[in-house]
Design a protein around this motif. Structure first.
Motif, mmCIF file in Angstrom:
data_model
loop_
_atom_site.group_PDB
_atom_site.id
_atom_site.type_symbol
_atom_site.label_atom_id
_atom_site.label_comp_id
_atom_site.label_asym_id
_atom_site.label_seq_id
_atom_site.Cartn_x
_atom_site.Cartn_y
_atom_site.Cartn_z
ATOM 1 N N MET A 1 0.861 -1.210 0.173
ATOM 2 C CA MET A 1 0.106 -0.027 0.102
ATOM 3 C C MET A 1 0.865 1.280 -0.030
ATOM 4 O O MET A 1 1.462 1.483 0.892
ATOM 5 C CB MET A 1 -0.924 -0.051 1.461
ATOM 6 N N ARG A 2 0.854 2.278 -1.074
ATOM 7 C CA ARG A 2 1.527 3.130 -1.361
ATOM 8 C C ARG A 2 0.870 4.148 -1.611
ATOM 9 O O ARG A 2 -0.353 4.492 -2.344
ATOM 10 C CB ARG A 2 2.641 3.173 -2.371
ATOM 11 N N PHE A 3 1.313 5.633 -1.495
ATOM 12 C CA PHE A 3 0.717 6.912 -1.512
ATOM 13 C C PHE A 3 1.262 7.228 -3.240
ATOM 14 O O PHE A 3 2.325 7.052 -3.292
ATOM 15 C CB PHE A 3 1.267 7.999 -0.664
ATOM 16 N N ASP A 233 -2.961 0.511 -3.579
ATOM 17 C CA ASP A 233 -2.380 1.897 -3.484
ATOM 18 C C ASP A 233 -3.585 3.008 -3.458
ATOM 19 O O ASP A 233 -4.483 2.782 -3.688
ATOM 20 C CB ASP A 233 -1.274 2.161 -4.616
ATOM 21 N N PHE A 234 -3.092 4.368 -2.974
ATOM 22 C CA PHE A 234 -4.131 5.395 -2.989
ATOM 23 C C PHE A 234 -3.747 6.683 -3.561
ATOM 24 O O PHE A 234 -2.299 6.912 -3.318
ATOM 25 C CB PHE A 234 -4.441 5.358 -1.472
ATOM 26 N N THR A 235 -4.671 7.282 -3.741
ATOM 27 C CA THR A 235 -4.285 8.859 -4.213
ATOM 28 C C THR A 235 -5.210 9.832 -3.020
ATOM 29 O O THR A 235 -6.269 9.438 -2.952
ATOM 30 C CB THR A 235 -4.542 9.023 -5.560
ATOM 31 N N ILE A 236 -4.657 10.818 -2.611
ATOM 32 C CA ILE A 236 -5.333 11.866 -2.160
ATOM 33 C C ILE A 236 -4.997 13.201 -2.797
ATOM 34 O O ILE A 236 -3.881 13.490 -3.041
ATOM 35 C CB ILE A 236 -4.616 12.035 -0.639
ATOM 36 N N GLY A 237 -6.142 13.952 -3.148
ATOM 37 C CA GLY A 237 -6.007 15.204 -3.976
ATOM 38 C C GLY A 237 -6.672 16.171 -3.011
ATOM 39 O O GLY A 237 -5.544 16.948 -2.415
ATOM 40 N N PRO A 248 -1.906 16.225 6.113
ATOM 41 C CA PRO A 248 -0.490 16.713 5.893
ATOM 42 C C PRO A 248 0.298 16.114 4.876
ATOM 43 O O PRO A 248 0.091 14.827 4.682
ATOM 44 C CB PRO A 248 0.328 16.540 7.321
ATOM 45 N N TYR A 249 0.591 16.694 3.701
ATOM 46 C CA TYR A 249 1.489 15.997 2.611
ATOM 47 C C TYR A 249 2.505 15.205 3.321
ATOM 48 O O TYR A 249 2.814 14.037 2.812
ATOM 49 C CB TYR A 249 1.637 16.777 1.630
ATOM 50 N N GLU A 250 3.174 15.746 4.081
ATOM 51 C CA GLU A 250 4.353 15.068 4.738
ATOM 52 C C GLU A 250 4.023 13.822 5.221
ATOM 53 O O GLU A 250 4.479 12.726 5.251
ATOM 54 C CB GLU A 250 5.200 15.667 5.756
ATOM 55 N N ARG A 251 2.840 13.602 5.777
ATOM 56 C CA ARG A 251 2.456 12.464 6.459
ATOM 57 C C ARG A 251 1.925 11.172 5.362
ATOM 58 O O ARG A 251 2.246 10.230 5.386
ATOM 59 C CB ARG A 251 1.093 12.538 7.288
ATOM 60 N N ALA A 252 1.384 11.759 4.332
ATOM 61 C CA ALA A 252 1.037 10.727 3.120
ATOM 62 C C ALA A 252 2.414 10.418 2.472
ATOM 63 O O ALA A 252 2.517 9.230 2.244
ATOM 64 C CB ALA A 252 0.165 11.530 2.180
ATOM 65 N N GLN A 254 5.211 10.005 3.383
ATOM 66 C CA GLN A 254 6.140 9.056 4.403
ATOM 67 C C GLN A 254 5.340 7.680 4.386
ATOM 68 O O GLN A 254 6.167 6.806 4.914
ATOM 69 C CB GLN A 254 6.055 9.539 5.834
ATOM 70 N N PHE A 255 4.335 7.724 3.953
ATOM 71 C CA PHE A 255 3.579 6.245 3.954
ATOM 72 C C PHE A 255 3.943 5.227 2.852
ATOM 73 O O PHE A 255 3.604 5.512 1.585
ATOM 74 C CB PHE A 255 2.255 6.470 3.985
ATOM 75 N N HIS A 256 4.547 4.480 3.080
ATOM 76 C CA HIS A 256 5.046 3.253 2.092
ATOM 77 C C HIS A 256 4.846 2.022 2.683
ATOM 78 O O HIS A 256 5.905 1.306 3.019
ATOM 79 C CB HIS A 256 6.561 3.372 1.873
ATOM 80 N N GLY A 257 3.603 1.699 2.863
ATOM 81 C CA GLY A 257 3.248 0.147 3.249
ATOM 82 C C GLY A 257 3.560 0.186 4.817
ATOM 83 O O GLY A 257 3.336 -0.817 5.372
ATOM 84 N N LYS A 258 3.653 1.242 5.515
ATOM 85 C CA LYS A 258 3.711 1.405 6.949
ATOM 86 C C LYS A 258 2.288 1.397 7.663
ATOM 87 O O LYS A 258 1.254 1.675 6.964
ATOM 88 C CB LYS A 258 4.580 2.566 7.628
ATOM 89 N N GLU A 259 2.213 1.000 8.909
ATOM 90 C CA GLU A 259 0.968 1.276 9.443
ATOM 91 C C GLU A 259 0.786 2.483 9.883
ATOM 92 O O GLU A 259 1.890 3.365 10.078
ATOM 93 C CB GLU A 259 1.074 0.207 10.820
#
Length: 260
Positions: A1-3, A233-237, A248-252, A254-259
């Protein structure tokens, strides 16, 4: 699961819109956000954060007076992040290789392979022959009708007769490397995901699938992760603070399959 980040371009500007409001007539759409930066700025940002696999979407048709400016912005983004982003919007077998040569990692296609309400297998073969299935992403964005999800074309304005199902996914998976699926009815609304659609895609999960539409909070992202069992995977717009939202963009990023 990736951003998977996005750059949506409408009337020559990077925008976030309500997906179901897009109309070719008059180049109209309900706009949530219009960026002051150009598309290359966003591509450089994604490149700097090592976020490969996002998509650039041209939201104007070729007949639009804004099309050339929209296309110019898209090409600027491709040059800013060569090999890092996919591109969609008016892709055919005739122009797909040109976008790949301009720096796209993949081409994203809907309307060329879904014509007159049906899957056009001849056009799908032409596309595969032109660039190879490994460079193709099929956009299966859909809207609900009669309790089922049907693929929509022409910038989400036209219903096809093709129902999104595991059988259709199985067939199309042999002609592409990924799927991109917008839940069009919730796209740009940050009002929650299309739960049945997310479950269907997560249950299938045989090649990479990116879902977009309705993720408006980190709590909703966690809900999405649970629904798809981390397989999509997911997209947020619009909900991203980069586009005027609250996530927060930085939060998304950083998300590379982590919980969460």
């Amino acid at each position: 699961m990736r951003f998977r980040p996005c750059i949506d371009i409408h009337n020559g500007k990077v925008k976030q819109i309500v997906g179901g409001s897009l109309r070719d007539e008059g180049d109209r759409a309900k706009t949530n956000f219009t960026a002051v930066q150009d598309a290359a700025w966003f591509a450089r940002k994604y490149r700097g954060d090592h976020l490969k696999g996002g998509h650039i979407i041209l939201l104007n048709p070729p007949a639009s007076p804004y099309y050339e400016e929209t296309r110019k912005q898209a090409l600027l983004a491709l040059r800013a992040f060569p090999g890092g982003m996919q591109i969609g919007g008016g892709i055919t077998d005739q122009n797909a290789s040109g976008y790949l040569e301009a720096g796209a990692s993949h081409v994203i296609v809907t309307s060329f392979v879904f014509q007159n309400g049906r899957l056009n297998r001849e056009n799908l073969k032409k596309l595969c022959d032109a660039v190879g299935k490994e460079r193709i992403v099929l956009d299966l964005s859909c809207r609900r009708r009669g309790g089922e999800y049907y693929i929509v074309t022409d910038r989400w304005q036209t219903f096809t007769e093709e129902r999104l199902s595991e059988t259709l996914l199985d067939e199309l998976a042999g002609h592409c490397s990924e799927f991109l699926v917008h839940g069009v009815d919730v796209e740009g609304k940050a009002s929650g995901v299309e739960e049945e659609l997310v479950r269907l895609l997560g249950r299938w999960g045989k090649i990479p699938v990116t879902y977009a539409g309705g993720i408006g909070t980190l709590e909703e992202l966690e809900h999405f992760q649970n629904l798809c069992k981390g397989r999509l995977d997911f997209t947020i717009g619009s909900a991203l603070d980069l586009f005027g939202g609250n996530i927060p963009y930085e939060r998304a990023a950083q998300f590379h399959g982590k919980e969460l």
